[in-house]
Design a protein around this motif. Structure first.
Motif, PDB file in Angstrom:
ATOM      1  N   THR A 135       0.841  -1.200   0.000  1.00 10.93           N
ATOM      2  CA  THR A 135       0.000   0.000   0.000  1.00 10.93           C
ATOM      3  C   THR A 135       0.874   1.247   0.000  1.00 10.93           C
ATOM      4  O   THR A 135       1.828   1.339   0.761  1.00 10.93           O
ATOM      5  CB  THR A 135      -0.912   0.039   1.238  1.00 10.93           C
ATOM      6  OG1 THR A 135      -1.717  -1.145   1.270  1.00 10.93           O
ATOM      7  CG2 THR A 135      -1.825   1.261   1.194  1.00 10.93           C
ATOM      8  N   ILE A 146       0.077   5.439   0.054  1.00  7.64           N
ATOM      9  CA  ILE A 146      -0.940   6.487   0.149  1.00  7.64           C
ATOM     10  C   ILE A 146      -0.252   7.846   0.060  1.00  7.64           C
ATOM     11  O   ILE A 146       0.640   8.141   0.859  1.00  7.64           O
ATOM     12  CB  ILE A 146      -1.746   6.381   1.453  1.00  7.64           C
ATOM     13  CG1 ILE A 146      -2.444   5.016   1.543  1.00  7.64           C
ATOM     14  CG2 ILE A 146      -2.767   7.509   1.540  1.00  7.64           C
ATOM     15  CD1 ILE A 146      -3.160   4.787   2.869  1.00  7.64           C
ATOM     16  N   ASP A 173      -1.509  -1.395  -4.318  1.00  8.05           N
ATOM     17  CA  ASP A 173      -2.580  -0.435  -4.029  1.00  8.05           C
ATOM     18  C   ASP A 173      -1.977   0.945  -3.821  1.00  8.05           C
ATOM     19  O   ASP A 173      -1.413   1.225  -2.769  1.00  8.05           O
ATOM     20  CB  ASP A 173      -3.368  -0.877  -2.792  1.00  8.05           C
ATOM     21  CG  ASP A 173      -4.612  -0.021  -2.562  1.00  8.05           C
ATOM     22  OD1 ASP A 173      -4.946   0.793  -3.447  1.00  8.05           O
ATOM     23  OD2 ASP A 173      -5.241  -0.169  -1.501  1.00  8.05           O
ATOM     24  N   GLU A 226      -2.893   4.868  -3.591  1.00 10.60           N
ATOM     25  CA  GLU A 226      -4.040   5.746  -3.385  1.00 10.60           C
ATOM     26  C   GLU A 226      -3.582   7.203  -3.347  1.00 10.60           C
ATOM     27  O   GLU A 226      -2.616   7.546  -2.670  1.00 10.60           O
ATOM     28  CB  GLU A 226      -4.748   5.389  -2.076  1.00 10.60           C
ATOM     29  CG  GLU A 226      -6.010   6.200  -1.826  1.00 10.60           C
ATOM     30  CD  GLU A 226      -6.740   5.784  -0.571  1.00 10.60           C
ATOM     31  OE1 GLU A 226      -7.666   6.506  -0.160  1.00 10.60           O
ATOM     32  OE2 GLU A 226      -6.379   4.738   0.016  1.00 10.60           O
ATOM     33  N   ARG A 269      -5.004  11.021  -2.502  1.00  7.64           N
ATOM     34  CA  ARG A 269      -6.088  11.740  -1.846  1.00  7.64           C
ATOM     35  C   ARG A 269      -5.917  13.244  -2.053  1.00  7.64           C
ATOM     36  O   ARG A 269      -4.896  13.811  -1.668  1.00  7.64           O
ATOM     37  CB  ARG A 269      -6.109  11.418  -0.346  1.00  7.64           C
ATOM     38  CG  ARG A 269      -6.316   9.934  -0.030  1.00  7.64           C
ATOM     39  CD  ARG A 269      -6.228   9.667   1.468  1.00  7.64           C
ATOM     40  NE  ARG A 269      -6.382   8.248   1.779  1.00  7.64           N
ATOM     41  CZ  ARG A 269      -6.255   7.746   3.018  1.00  7.64           C
ATOM     42  NH1 ARG A 269      -5.952   8.562   4.031  1.00  7.64           N
ATOM     43  NH2 ARG A 269      -6.406   6.439   3.220  1.00  7.64           N
ATOM     44  N   ASN A 279      -8.646  12.181  -6.795  1.00  4.24           N
ATOM     45  CA  ASN A 279      -8.762  11.067  -5.853  1.00  4.24           C
ATOM     46  C   ASN A 279      -8.815   9.779  -6.666  1.00  4.24           C
ATOM     47  O   ASN A 279      -9.666   9.641  -7.556  1.00  4.24           O
ATOM     48  CB  ASN A 279     -10.020  11.203  -4.996  1.00  4.24           C
ATOM     49  CG  ASN A 279      -9.949  12.378  -4.042  1.00  4.24           C
ATOM     50  OD1 ASN A 279      -9.345  12.308  -2.986  1.00  4.24           O
ATOM     51  ND2 ASN A 279     -10.579  13.494  -4.432  1.00  4.24           N
ATOM     52  N   ALA A 300      -7.472   5.296  -6.920  1.00  2.00           N
ATOM     53  CA  ALA A 300      -6.844   4.081  -6.411  1.00  2.00           C
ATOM     54  C   ALA A 300      -6.424   3.263  -7.621  1.00  2.00           C
ATOM     55  O   ALA A 300      -7.222   3.047  -8.532  1.00  2.00           O
ATOM     56  CB  ALA A 300      -7.809   3.286  -5.537  1.00  2.00           C
TER      57      ALA A 300
END
Length: 199
Positions: A27, A29, A76, A78, A80, A113, A115
């Protein structure tokens, strides 16, 4: 100028794959990042060096064999509340601005935004966008959802699925762009002359 800058980043990765020349991120982010995709007047993009295949580099001075290229995988990723800036300087300098059209060589996306997942291994790149939304100011367009599954090699780009929904329209597309290295250094205008298969 940095390709990516961000207020905060969170990363989870797998150390066990490093000896096998495989970097695996579970992950990643990025919070409020700015992504800059810039081409200079010669048409060279700032991301080309980062994405090019290093498996063909020459041996070192000691004559050692060339090592196998690293494989990089993100399961993953992401983003934001991000921002994306794209500018093709060579194109912009030679074409007048049309206020009523989308300029694919010079635009800014806000409120990004998304993913996605991706893999880079040798000359092959794969990307899957699971969700994507953003706003464009000039002209005013709101992208409500974007789905994408694509594979990129030095000779073609294969789009298995592209579904785009905006505040004005919706489109679903599959296709293949042939005889082009999309990440190897091209001008966007040259894509008009390449073979395209679409449904």
């Amino acid at each position: 100028i940095a390709v990516v800058s961000t207020n905060r980043v969170e990363i989870h990765y797998n150390l066990l794959r490093l000896p096998g020349r495989h970097i695996s991120f579970g992950t990643v982010i990025l919070v409020q990042p700015t992504v800059r995709l810039l081409a200079n007047r010669s048409g060279v993009w700032n991301v080309q060096q980062m994405l090019r295949d290093r498996g063909a580099e020459s041996p070192d001075s000691a004559g050692a064999a060339t090592a196998a290229p690293w494989a990089i995988e993100v399961q993953d990723l992401e983003i934001r509340d991000g921002r994306v800036l794209l500018l093709d300087s060579a194109w912009v300098e030679s074409h007048p601005e049309d206020p009523g059209a989308v300029d694919y060589q010079n635009f800014v996306l806000r409120n990004v935004n998304c993913a996605l997942s991706g893999r880079i291994a040798g000359g092959e790149k794969q990307v899957a966008i699971k969700r994507f939304s953003c706003t464009m100011e000039q002209p005013s367009i709101q992208v409500r959802d974007l789905l994408l599954n694509a594979q990129i090699t030095p000779t073609e780009t294969n789009i298995e699925l592209l579904h785009l929904r905006t505040d004005r329209s919706s489109v679903t597309f599959t296709g293949k762009l042939e005889q082009v290295d999309l990440l190897g250094g091209i001008s966007l205008s040259s894509l008009k002359k390449k073979p395209v298969r679409a449904t």
